[in-house]
Design a protein around this motif. Structure first.
Motif, PDB file in Angstrom:
ATOM      1  N   PRO A  51      12.242  -6.443 -10.430  1.00  0.00           N
ATOM      2  CA  PRO A  51      13.202  -6.752  -9.365  1.00  0.00           C
ATOM      3  C   PRO A  51      12.771  -6.148  -8.037  1.00  0.00           C
ATOM      4  O   PRO A  51      12.098  -5.122  -8.001  1.00  0.00           O
ATOM      5  CB  PRO A  51      14.496  -6.098  -9.863  1.00  0.00           C
ATOM      6  CG  PRO A  51      14.309  -5.910 -11.322  1.00  0.00           C
ATOM      7  CD  PRO A  51      12.829  -5.722 -11.528  1.00  0.00           C
ATOM      8  N   LEU A  52      13.185  -6.814  -6.972  1.00  0.00           N
ATOM      9  CA  LEU A  52      12.800  -6.360  -5.638  1.00  0.00           C
ATOM     10  C   LEU A  52      13.179  -4.902  -5.406  1.00  0.00           C
ATOM     11  O   LEU A  52      12.378  -4.124  -4.884  1.00  0.00           O
ATOM     12  CB  LEU A  52      13.455  -7.252  -4.589  1.00  0.00           C
ATOM     13  CG  LEU A  52      13.229  -6.829  -3.126  1.00  0.00           C
ATOM     14  CD1 LEU A  52      11.759  -6.784  -2.781  1.00  0.00           C
ATOM     15  CD2 LEU A  52      13.968  -7.780  -2.196  1.00  0.00           C
ATOM     16  N   LEU A  53      14.373  -4.523  -5.803  1.00  0.00           N
ATOM     17  CA  LEU A  53      14.804  -3.146  -5.544  1.00  0.00           C
ATOM     18  C   LEU A  53      13.896  -2.140  -6.244  1.00  0.00           C
ATOM     19  O   LEU A  53      13.563  -1.096  -5.690  1.00  0.00           O
ATOM     20  CB  LEU A  53      16.251  -2.950  -6.005  1.00  0.00           C
ATOM     21  CG  LEU A  53      17.305  -3.438  -5.011  1.00  0.00           C
ATOM     22  CD1 LEU A  53      18.708  -3.286  -5.608  1.00  0.00           C
ATOM     23  CD2 LEU A  53      17.212  -2.656  -3.703  1.00  0.00           C
ATOM     24  N   LEU A  54      13.486  -2.479  -7.471  1.00  0.00           N
ATOM     25  CA  LEU A  54      12.598  -1.571  -8.197  1.00  0.00           C
ATOM     26  C   LEU A  54      11.240  -1.504  -7.504  1.00  0.00           C
ATOM     27  O   LEU A  54      10.655  -0.421  -7.348  1.00  0.00           O
ATOM     28  CB  LEU A  54      12.433  -2.057  -9.638  1.00  0.00           C
ATOM     29  CG  LEU A  54      11.504  -1.217 -10.519  1.00  0.00           C
ATOM     30  CD1 LEU A  54      12.013   0.222 -10.594  1.00  0.00           C
ATOM     31  CD2 LEU A  54      11.423  -1.815 -11.920  1.00  0.00           C
ATOM     32  N   ARG A  55      10.749  -2.679  -7.047  1.00  0.00           N
ATOM     33  CA  ARG A  55       9.461  -2.674  -6.357  1.00  0.00           C
ATOM     34  C   ARG A  55       9.536  -1.905  -5.047  1.00  0.00           C
ATOM     35  O   ARG A  55       8.575  -1.261  -4.642  1.00  0.00           O
ATOM     36  CB  ARG A  55       8.994  -4.111  -6.143  1.00  0.00           C
ATOM     37  CG  ARG A  55       8.396  -4.709  -7.411  1.00  0.00           C
ATOM     38  CD  ARG A  55       7.894  -6.120  -7.210  1.00  0.00           C
ATOM     39  NE  ARG A  55       8.980  -7.075  -7.158  1.00  0.00           N
ATOM     40  CZ  ARG A  55       9.244  -7.882  -6.138  1.00  0.00           C
ATOM     41  NH1 ARG A  55       8.486  -7.867  -5.093  1.00  0.00           N
ATOM     42  NH2 ARG A  55      10.251  -8.718  -6.178  1.00  0.00           N
ATOM     43  N   TRP A  97       3.546 -13.507   1.602  1.00  0.00           N
ATOM     44  CA  TRP A  97       4.804 -13.922   0.984  1.00  0.00           C
ATOM     45  C   TRP A  97       5.964 -13.337   1.756  1.00  0.00           C
ATOM     46  O   TRP A  97       5.797 -12.413   2.551  1.00  0.00           O
ATOM     47  CB  TRP A  97       4.868 -13.535  -0.493  1.00  0.00           C
ATOM     48  CG  TRP A  97       5.091 -12.085  -0.786  1.00  0.00           C
ATOM     49  CD1 TRP A  97       6.274 -11.505  -1.164  1.00  0.00           C
ATOM     50  CD2 TRP A  97       4.113 -11.027  -0.778  1.00  0.00           C
ATOM     51  NE1 TRP A  97       6.089 -10.153  -1.383  1.00  0.00           N
ATOM     52  CE2 TRP A  97       4.782  -9.838  -1.149  1.00  0.00           C
ATOM     53  CE3 TRP A  97       2.745 -10.981  -0.475  1.00  0.00           C
ATOM     54  CZ2 TRP A  97       4.133  -8.619  -1.235  1.00  0.00           C
ATOM     55  CZ3 TRP A  97       2.100  -9.753  -0.558  1.00  0.00           C
ATOM     56  CH2 TRP A  97       2.788  -8.594  -0.936  1.00  0.00           C
ATOM     57  N   ARG A  98       7.146 -13.916   1.526  1.00  0.00           N
ATOM     58  CA  ARG A  98       8.321 -13.516   2.278  1.00  0.00           C
ATOM     59  C   ARG A  98       9.379 -12.952   1.337  1.00  0.00           C
ATOM     60  O   ARG A  98       9.708 -13.576   0.339  1.00  0.00           O
ATOM     61  CB  ARG A  98       8.901 -14.717   3.026  1.00  0.00           C
ATOM     62  CG  ARG A  98      10.242 -14.461   3.714  1.00  0.00           C
ATOM     63  CD  ARG A  98      10.614 -15.603   4.602  1.00  0.00           C
ATOM     64  NE  ARG A  98       9.702 -15.725   5.740  1.00  0.00           N
ATOM     65  CZ  ARG A  98       9.824 -14.980   6.848  1.00  0.00           C
ATOM     66  NH1 ARG A  98      10.786 -14.092   6.950  1.00  0.00           N
ATOM     67  NH2 ARG A  98       8.981 -15.148   7.841  1.00  0.00           N
ATOM     68  N   GLU A  99       9.834 -11.759   1.625  1.00  0.00           N
ATOM     69  CA  GLU A  99      10.968 -11.191   0.900  1.00  0.00           C
ATOM     70  C   GLU A  99      11.775 -10.374   1.894  1.00  0.00           C
ATOM     71  O   GLU A  99      11.193  -9.653   2.705  1.00  0.00           O
ATOM     72  CB  GLU A  99      10.517 -10.283  -0.240  1.00  0.00           C
ATOM     73  CG  GLU A  99      10.145 -11.055  -1.482  1.00  0.00           C
ATOM     74  CD  GLU A  99       9.862 -10.116  -2.648  1.00  0.00           C
ATOM     75  OE1 GLU A  99      10.690 -10.087  -3.566  1.00  0.00           O
ATOM     76  OE2 GLU A  99       8.843  -9.420  -2.627  1.00  0.00           O
ATOM     77  N   GLY A 120      -0.144   4.781   4.589  1.00  0.00           N
ATOM     78  CA  GLY A 120       0.296   4.102   5.796  1.00  0.00           C
ATOM     79  C   GLY A 120       0.521   2.612   5.645  1.00  0.00           C
ATOM     80  O   GLY A 120       0.524   1.886   6.628  1.00  0.00           O
ATOM     81  N   TYR A 121       0.723   2.142   4.401  1.00  0.00           N
ATOM     82  CA  TYR A 121       0.986   0.731   4.166  1.00  0.00           C
ATOM     83  C   TYR A 121       2.408   0.533   3.658  1.00  0.00           C
ATOM     84  O   TYR A 121       2.995   1.432   3.050  1.00  0.00           O
ATOM     85  CB  TYR A 121       0.013   0.159   3.120  1.00  0.00           C
ATOM     86  CG  TYR A 121      -1.435   0.230   3.511  1.00  0.00           C
ATOM     87  CD1 TYR A 121      -1.897  -0.452   4.632  1.00  0.00           C
ATOM     88  CD2 TYR A 121      -2.344   0.958   2.758  1.00  0.00           C
ATOM     89  CE1 TYR A 121      -3.232  -0.390   4.999  1.00  0.00           C
ATOM     90  CE2 TYR A 121      -3.679   1.022   3.102  1.00  0.00           C
ATOM     91  CZ  TYR A 121      -4.118   0.343   4.229  1.00  0.00           C
ATOM     92  OH  TYR A 121      -5.436   0.405   4.587  1.00  0.00           O
ATOM     93  N   CYS A 122       2.938  -0.696   3.902  1.00  0.00           N
ATOM     94  CA  CYS A 122       4.233  -1.089   3.338  1.00  0.00           C
ATOM     95  C   CYS A 122       4.180  -0.992   1.814  1.00  0.00           C
ATOM     96  O   CYS A 122       5.060  -0.433   1.177  1.00  0.00           O
ATOM     97  CB  CYS A 122       4.554  -2.515   3.798  1.00  0.00           C
ATOM     98  SG  CYS A 122       5.893  -3.325   2.927  1.00  0.00           S
ATOM     99  N   TRP A 123       3.144  -1.590   1.240  1.00  0.00           N
ATOM    100  CA  TRP A 123       2.798  -1.484  -0.175  1.00  0.00           C
ATOM    101  C   TRP A 123       3.831  -2.082  -1.120  1.00  0.00           C
ATOM    102  O   TRP A 123       3.892  -1.725  -2.300  1.00  0.00           O
ATOM    103  CB  TRP A 123       2.490  -0.042  -0.563  1.00  0.00           C
ATOM    104  CG  TRP A 123       1.376   0.030  -1.566  1.00  0.00           C
ATOM    105  CD1 TRP A 123       1.475   0.432  -2.881  1.00  0.00           C
ATOM    106  CD2 TRP A 123      -0.005  -0.311  -1.370  1.00  0.00           C
ATOM    107  NE1 TRP A 123       0.237   0.348  -3.493  1.00  0.00           N
ATOM    108  CE2 TRP A 123      -0.688  -0.103  -2.577  1.00  0.00           C
ATOM    109  CE3 TRP A 123      -0.731  -0.784  -0.271  1.00  0.00           C
ATOM    110  CZ2 TRP A 123      -2.047  -0.348  -2.730  1.00  0.00           C
ATOM    111  CZ3 TRP A 123      -2.083  -1.022  -0.410  1.00  0.00           C
ATOM    112  CH2 TRP A 123      -2.724  -0.803  -1.635  1.00  0.00           C
ATOM    113  N   LEU A 124       4.667  -2.990  -0.631  1.00  0.00           N
ATOM    114  CA  LEU A 124       5.551  -3.703  -1.543  1.00  0.00           C
ATOM    115  C   LEU A 124       4.710  -4.571  -2.462  1.00  0.00           C
ATOM    116  O   LEU A 124       3.820  -5.283  -2.004  1.00  0.00           O
ATOM    117  CB  LEU A 124       6.534  -4.584  -0.760  1.00  0.00           C
ATOM    118  CG  LEU A 124       7.481  -5.410  -1.628  1.00  0.00           C
ATOM    119  CD1 LEU A 124       8.492  -4.499  -2.326  1.00  0.00           C
ATOM    120  CD2 LEU A 124       8.202  -6.461  -0.800  1.00  0.00           C
ATOM    121  N   ALA A 125       4.992  -4.496  -3.775  1.00  0.00           N
ATOM    122  CA  ALA A 125       4.242  -5.308  -4.729  1.00  0.00           C
ATOM    123  C   ALA A 125       4.649  -6.770  -4.624  1.00  0.00           C
ATOM    124  O   ALA A 125       5.826  -7.088  -4.413  1.00  0.00           O
ATOM    125  CB  ALA A 125       4.480  -4.804  -6.148  1.00  0.00           C
TER     126      ALA A 125
END
Ligand SMILES: [Zn+2]
Length: 70
Positions: free
Chosen positions: A6-10, A64-66, A23-28
């Motif tokens: 789930p997005l929240l976990l990521r 990608w967009r989230e 220094g990165y957003c690093w969202l999976a």
């Protein structure tokens, strides 16, 4: 365990990741295997500029967009 967390976990994982410390957003990516390499808190799409490029000379890779606005 599913391949898509789930997005929240990521988001939680991103906040404590080595990528975030670098220094990165690093969202999976939802499908896994890609990590957003834009600065934390950036606007617009997430982009992994290192992976998923169409060719070695392509400027960016997977995009990608989230919505992660908080
Ligand atoms: Zn991002």
């Amino acid at each position: 365990m599913t391949s898509t967390a789930p997005l929240l976990l990521r988001l939680q994982e991103a906040e404590t990741s080595a990528g975030r410390a670098a220094g990165y957003c690093w969202l999976a990516h939802p499908d896994g295997g890609r990590f957003c390499s834009l600065p934390p808190g950036h606007d617009g799409d997430h982009v992994d500029v290192f992976r998923g490029r169409a060719s070695p000379t392509a400027a960016t890779g997977t995009r990608w967009r989230e919505d992660v606005r908080r």
